[in-house]
Design an enzyme around this catalytic site. Structure first.
Site, mmCIF file in Angstrom:
data_model
loop_
_atom_site.group_PDB
_atom_site.id
_atom_site.type_symbol
_atom_site.label_atom_id
_atom_site.label_comp_id
_atom_site.label_asym_id
_atom_site.label_seq_id
_atom_site.Cartn_x
_atom_site.Cartn_y
_atom_site.Cartn_z
ATOM 1 N NE ARG A 234 23.032 20.065 -8.810
ATOM 2 C CZ ARG A 234 22.173 19.377 -9.875
ATOM 3 N NH1 ARG A 234 21.673 17.922 -9.176
ATOM 4 N NH2 ARG A 234 21.992 19.379 -11.591
ATOM 5 N N GLY A 255 15.960 22.043 1.159
ATOM 6 C CA GLY A 255 15.908 22.912 -0.444
ATOM 7 C C GLY A 255 17.217 23.245 -0.525
ATOM 8 C CG HIS A 256 17.933 26.145 -4.244
ATOM 9 N ND1 HIS A 256 16.544 25.476 -4.337
ATOM 10 C CD2 HIS A 256 18.646 26.956 -4.324
ATOM 11 C CE1 HIS A 256 15.927 26.785 -4.159
ATOM 12 N NE2 HIS A 256 17.727 27.872 -4.227
ATOM 13 C CG ASN A 257 21.990 27.170 -2.114
ATOM 14 O OD1 ASN A 257 22.867 26.846 -2.804
ATOM 15 N ND2 ASN A 257 21.109 28.326 -3.158
ATOM 16 C CB SER A 275 19.201 30.429 0.915
ATOM 17 O OG SER A 275 19.358 30.099 -0.722
#
EC number: 2.3.1.191
Length: 359
Positions: A234, A255-257, A275
């Protein structure tokens, strides 16, 4: 080989029906009533099977096949043995897939592992969860508070759908999958063993490595497919997003973002660092690693086992370690090979004729 133990047999088809469905031309119309009962590869096919030929690497299999009929281009139809009915078509593999989808709808999406209907007695469903009509919940699945699941969806055995998760209609969640902090659209296929919505790997690195709270969500849009063993973290502050129609293979780390655009294709064992952004229709070969905070533009393609540390412009093909435009990468490989063949890359000789030491 197709097994009736796992896939239900469908009614047989005549060659005339197959030709109409696949928009193929049956070269000998007198064989229109000939019956086909299934599909098979050319080397395993019998007289009641349909096969296809498109790749010259399989000429031997075509010449020795026992198939009843074969989808083939006009260019290669002369290679088909005389006992095999010829269905001429522009794209044999596409026509074959069209027929396969027609007779094997049960293989298009993972169904209940127990062929269940309704909710298994051993499933645990919180009183505040809301399930529409036709939802199937297999044994030992857990549905948490305030969860919403749309009609026609299947939750596999041992899966955990955590508090507040929303799952749309006609979705399939494979066995032993966990989903938390996520909003999922319609017609999404999540294969067994996936983990979606756990917190991302984000720390302030110091002697104690302070953990950074991850308070975003995972958004999975309509018609996405996620392969077995894939993990989707998340977001930290903003959401992790997987765009409509994207297909992700097994054992991929998101991965996150991360933002993945629409209709992307991501092969097995790719790693997408936090990201980063993939545009629409991006293709990543197997084992590609992409650095954090980079952008891969719409329609770009990355060769398998590449490491991407810089942003990639839209529509370009990159590859290598570190990734660069493929034409440049290939030129560099050829240049190095020429140097080695010419001896220019050999280690220098010392005065005594022995190889110089390498530091």
């Amino acid at each position: 080989m197709t097994s009736t133990l796992f896939f239900k047999p469908r009614p047989s088809s005549t060659l005339a029906e197959i030709a109409a469905l696949t928009k193929a031309e049956l070269i000998d119309p007198s064989q229109g009533d000939r019956v086909i009962t299934g599909i098979a590869s050319l080397d395993e096919a019998g007289p009641m099977h349909l096969g296809f030929f498109e790749n010259l690497n399989y000429v031997a299999e075509l010449e020795q096949t026992c198939a009843g009929a074969c989808l083939v281009t006009q260019r290669h139809e002369s290679r088909v043995p005389s006992h095999v009915a010829v269905l001429r078509v522009k794209s044999p593999v596409r026509a074959f897939v069209t027929y396969a989808r027609h007779i094997h709808e049960d293989a298009m999406r993972p169904m209940s592992g127990f062929r269940s209907v309704g909710i298994a007695p051993s499933a645990v469903i919180h009183a505040t969860a809301r399930l529409e009509d036709g939802v199937i919940v297999d044994p030992l699945a857990v549905i948490g508070p305030e969860v919403e699941i749309g009609a026609g969806s299947v939750i596999g055995a041992g899966s955990v759908i955590a508090s507040g998760v929303k799952i749309g209609r006609d979705c399939n969640v494979g066995a032993n999958t966990t989903i938390q902090f996520a909003l999922i659209g319609n017609n999404v296929l999540i294969h067994p063993g996936c983990h979606i919505g756990q917190d991302g790997f984000r720390f302030i690195f110091a002697q104690t490595h302070q953990k950074v709270p991850q308070v975003g969500r995972v958004i999975i849009q309509n018609d996405v497919e996620i392969g077995s063993g894939t993990t989707v973290d998340r977001g930290g502050l903003r959401d992790t997003v997987i765009g409509e129609g994207t297909k992700i293979d097994n054992q991929v780390q998101v991965g996150h973002n991360v933002t993945i655009g629409r209709h992307c294709v991501i092969a097995a064992q790719c790693g997408l660092a936090g990201s980063l952004t993939l545009g629409d229709n991006v293709a990543l070969g197997a084992k590609v690693g992409v650095n954090n905070h980079v952008t891969i533009g719409d329609g770009a393609q990355i060769t398998a086992m590449s490491a991407v540390k810089d942003s990639v412009p839209a529509g370009e093909r990159w590859g290598g370690f570190f990734a660069k435009p493929t034409k440049q990468w290939f030129r560099e490989i050829i240049a190095v090979e020429r140097l080695l063949r010419s001896g220019a890359g050999a280690a220098p000789k010392s005065d005594d004729g022995k190889d110089g030491e390498r530091g």
